[in-house]
Structures are given as structure tokens and as C-alpha cells.
Design a protein around this motif. Structure first.
Motif, PDB file in Angstrom:
ATOM      1  N   ILE A   1      -1.869   8.982  21.878  1.00  0.00           N
ATOM      2  CA  ILE A   1      -2.445  10.011  22.752  1.00  0.00           C
ATOM      3  C   ILE A   1      -3.899   9.678  23.067  1.00  0.00           C
ATOM      4  N   ALA A   2      -4.643   9.299  22.035  1.00  0.00           N
ATOM      5  CA  ALA A   2      -6.054   8.939  22.220  1.00  0.00           C
ATOM      6  C   ALA A   2      -6.183   7.709  23.118  1.00  0.00           C
ATOM      7  N   ALA A   3      -5.293   6.735  22.919  1.00  0.00           N
ATOM      8  CA  ALA A   3      -5.332   5.517  23.746  1.00  0.00           C
ATOM      9  C   ALA A   3      -5.018   5.841  25.196  1.00  0.00           C
ATOM     10  N   ALA A   4      -4.067   6.748  25.420  1.00  0.00           N
ATOM     11  CA  ALA A   4      -3.727   7.148  26.789  1.00  0.00           C
ATOM     12  C   ALA A   4      -4.912   7.826  27.460  1.00  0.00           C
ATOM     13  N   ALA A   5      -5.580   8.718  26.743  1.00  0.00           N
ATOM     14  CA  ALA A   5      -6.746   9.409  27.300  1.00  0.00           C
ATOM     15  C   ALA A   5      -7.851   8.415  27.637  1.00  0.00           C
ATOM     16  N   ALA A   6      -8.053   7.442  26.767  1.00  0.00           N
ATOM     17  CA  ALA A   6      -9.097   6.430  26.997  1.00  0.00           C
ATOM     18  C   ALA A   6      -8.777   5.583  28.223  1.00  0.00           C
ATOM     19  N   SER A   7      -7.506   5.217  28.388  1.00  0.00           N
ATOM     20  CA  SER A   7      -7.127   4.378  29.532  1.00  0.00           C
ATOM     21  C   SER A   7      -7.260   5.155  30.839  1.00  0.00           C
TER      22      SER A   7
ATOM     23  N   LEU B   1       0.027  20.405  22.187  1.00  0.00           N
ATOM     24  CA  LEU B   1      -1.350  20.823  21.915  1.00  0.00           C
ATOM     25  C   LEU B   1      -2.255  19.608  21.762  1.00  0.00           C
ATOM     26  N   ALA B   2      -1.776  18.595  21.044  1.00  0.00           N
ATOM     27  CA  ALA B   2      -2.572  17.377  20.832  1.00  0.00           C
ATOM     28  C   ALA B   2      -2.871  16.674  22.153  1.00  0.00           C
ATOM     29  N   VAL B   3      -1.860  16.567  23.015  1.00  0.00           N
ATOM     30  CA  VAL B   3      -2.057  15.946  24.329  1.00  0.00           C
ATOM     31  C   VAL B   3      -3.063  16.753  25.151  1.00  0.00           C
ATOM     32  N   THR B   4      -2.903  18.060  25.141  1.00  0.00           N
ATOM     33  CA  THR B   4      -3.779  18.923  25.928  1.00  0.00           C
ATOM     34  C   THR B   4      -5.227  18.806  25.457  1.00  0.00           C
ATOM     35  N   GLN B   5      -5.439  18.823  24.159  1.00  0.00           N
ATOM     36  CA  GLN B   5      -6.792  18.658  23.625  1.00  0.00           C
ATOM     37  C   GLN B   5      -7.400  17.330  24.066  1.00  0.00           C
ATOM     38  N   ALA B   6      -6.602  16.270  23.986  1.00  0.00           N
ATOM     39  CA  ALA B   6      -7.107  14.934  24.330  1.00  0.00           C
ATOM     40  C   ALA B   6      -7.447  14.819  25.810  1.00  0.00           C
ATOM     41  N   MET B   7      -6.701  15.527  26.653  1.00  0.00           N
ATOM     42  CA  MET B   7      -6.901  15.418  28.104  1.00  0.00           C
ATOM     43  C   MET B   7      -7.917  16.420  28.656  1.00  0.00           C
ATOM     44  N   LEU B   8      -8.284  17.437  27.887  1.00  0.00           N
ATOM     45  CA  LEU B   8      -9.193  18.463  28.392  1.00  0.00           C
ATOM     46  C   LEU B   8     -10.536  17.922  28.889  1.00  0.00           C
ATOM     47  N   PRO B   9     -11.174  16.975  28.185  1.00  0.00           N
ATOM     48  CA  PRO B   9     -12.426  16.447  28.718  1.00  0.00           C
ATOM     49  C   PRO B   9     -12.263  15.832  30.108  1.00  0.00           C
ATOM     50  N   LEU B  10     -11.107  15.215  30.367  1.00  0.00           N
ATOM     51  CA  LEU B  10     -10.833  14.627  31.684  1.00  0.00           C
ATOM     52  C   LEU B  10     -10.520  15.714  32.711  1.00  0.00           C
TER      53      LEU B  10
END
Length: 250
Positions: free
Chosen positions: A76-82, A127-136
Motif C-alpha cells: 500500500i505504501a509503495a503504491a502511494a509512493a509511486s 482503511l489502510a489504503v484510504t489513510q495512505a492515499m489521503l495526502p494525495l
């Protein structure tokens, strides 16, 4: 980082759809791509994601594969970073990924392992995906979060003997969707001073692998309402739980 721009000078929206390699998720990705959205097709298996991207390409539609496992926070973190590196923001998040389990059932008989797995994927993973994507999503001028819920997640309908959902006692699945609805309610409230709109959408009883192809609707039919809310403009209202016939009771 780059933005693709229409001839009219309007920046294209960027959407991530989880669990998008088949079923409703793939159809949501297809319809968003047809609407001119840059679609990021998320799936646990990179090969299946790439195959789905290829299938869309054969229809003249462009999408990008993103490896994303709701049970793997590193992925999830890697996806958000990419996504941050390639696009700099996210305009639409469609939380579609979800599972069922044959060992699920009424509270007295459901497999605890099955219930734990369902809730961990459908709610905690989302929830984890949503948290990771919220900054974007916060970088978008008008972001939309669409949570693929179910009328089975309505406490009101589960407790109404006249409801067609009353006898569908799947404690794991129903509880996971009720929890997802809680995410919609709380997130909408937390983000009420932002342009981000959060909606729970029940697509209906759709013929997919998830339902054993027993539904009444095609994937194309089931994708229409989630896509409509993903693309909704200034009239969008946050914190709603909707199905095709209108608002659904929590």
C-alpha cells in the motif's frame, strides 16, 4: 511528475480503483477510462493487473497497473509512493476490493478465521489504503472517495423482518460492510471542511465471482452508480449511503 491536459486546458483526473482486475472493479475502471480519467488499476497480483490493462487497451482505453494488496501495508505504501511520483495527486479513490468466504454464516456458526479474514480485508485493509492515499487526495481540488458497500451492511435493513436482506445472515461480510459505512460517516465528518466527498455506494446484486454469478445485474450495470459518484461535481454531498433507488438507511 506530470499532468496530462486536455486541449481545453483542463487537467485530467487521476483515479485509483482497488480490486480492479475483474468484476465490478474492472468495469468501474473501464467506465472511468471512457470518461477520460487516468485510471490506476489496483490488484493484488501484478500479472492479473497487467492482463486487465491489456484487455482495456484492446478496447482503446488506457490504464496503468498498480500492485496493491490490502493485507500488505508495504504494498500500500509503495503504491502511494509511486502515484505521488508519477502524478503528484489523486482525484478519485474507489475502494472496491473485497472478499467473501464460504465459511461465513450466522453468528452461531460462522468460522472465526473466515470472519477475521473478511473484516481484515474489507474494512481494515480499506482503511489502510484510504489513510495512505489521503495526502494525495488532499492535493486534488475536489477529490472523491467511493466506498463499495452493500445493503447487507445496513443495520436498519438487517433488523427489519420485511427486508429482503433480513435473512442474509453473514456475520463476517455484513459486519465488514457496516464497518465500512462507519468509515464513510466518520471520514466525511473529519473532512467536512475540505473539498473531499466520501460516499458509500451499494451497487446492487451483481453477477460476479463474489456472488457466485447469482446476481440480478451485470457488472456494467453495477458499476454505473459508483462511477456516477466518483465523477460527481459540485452538487456532491458527503457522508451518504446510496443505492440505485436512492439513499439507503444506515
Amino acid at each position: 511528475m506530470h499532468d496530462k491536459v486536455h486541449q481545453a486546458g483542463v487537467t485530467e483526473r487521476v483515479a485509483l480503483v482497488t480490486g480492479a482486475n475483474k468484476g465490478i472493479g474492472l468495469e468501474i475502471a473501464r467506465q472511468l477510462a471512457r470518461a477520460g480519467v487516468i485510471v490506476l488499476l489496483g490488484a493484488r497480483d501484478r500479472g492479473r493487473a497487467s492482463a486487465a490493462v491489456h484487455a482495456l487497451a484492446q478496447q482503446g482505453l488506457t490504464a496503468q497497473a498498480v500492485q496493491l494488496d490490502l493485507e500488505d501495508e508495504a504494498s500500500i505504501a509503495a503504491a502511494a509512493a509511486s502515484i505521488a511520483a508519477e502524478h503528484g495527486r489523486l482525484d478519485i479513490l474507489v475502494n472496491n476490493a473485497g472478499i467473501v468466504d464460504a465459511e461465513d454464516g450466522p453468528p452461531s456458526a460462522a468460522s472465526i478465521a473466515a470472519v477475521r479474514k473478511i473484516v481484515n480485508t474489507n474494512f481494515v485493509g480499506t482503511l489502510a489504503v484510504t489513510q495512505a492515499m489521503l495526502p494525495l487526495l488532499r492535493r486534488s481540488p475536489a477529490a472523491r472517495i467511493v466506498n463499495l458497500s452493500s445493503s447487507l451492511g445496513s443495520l436498519t435493513l438487517n433488523g427489519d423482518p420485511s427486508s429482503p436482506y433480513y435473512s442474509a445472515r453473514l456475520i463476517g461480510y455484513n459486519a465488514s460492510k457496516a464497518a465500512l459505512n462507519m468509515l464513510t460517516v466518520q471520514l466525511a465528518e473529519e473532512l467536512r471542511d475540505t473539498p473531499i466527498v466520501v460516499t458509500s455506494v451499494s451497487p446492487g446484486y451483481v453477477k460476479t465471482d463474489l456472488t457466485g454469478h447469482q446476481g440480478f445485474l451485470t457488472a456494467e450495470d453495477g458499476a454505473r452508480l459508483p462511477v456516477q459518484h466518483a465523477l460527481r461535481g459540485a452538487d456532491a454531498v458527503s457522508g451518504r449511503f446510496v443505492e440505485a433507488s436512492g439513499d439507503t438507511p444506515w
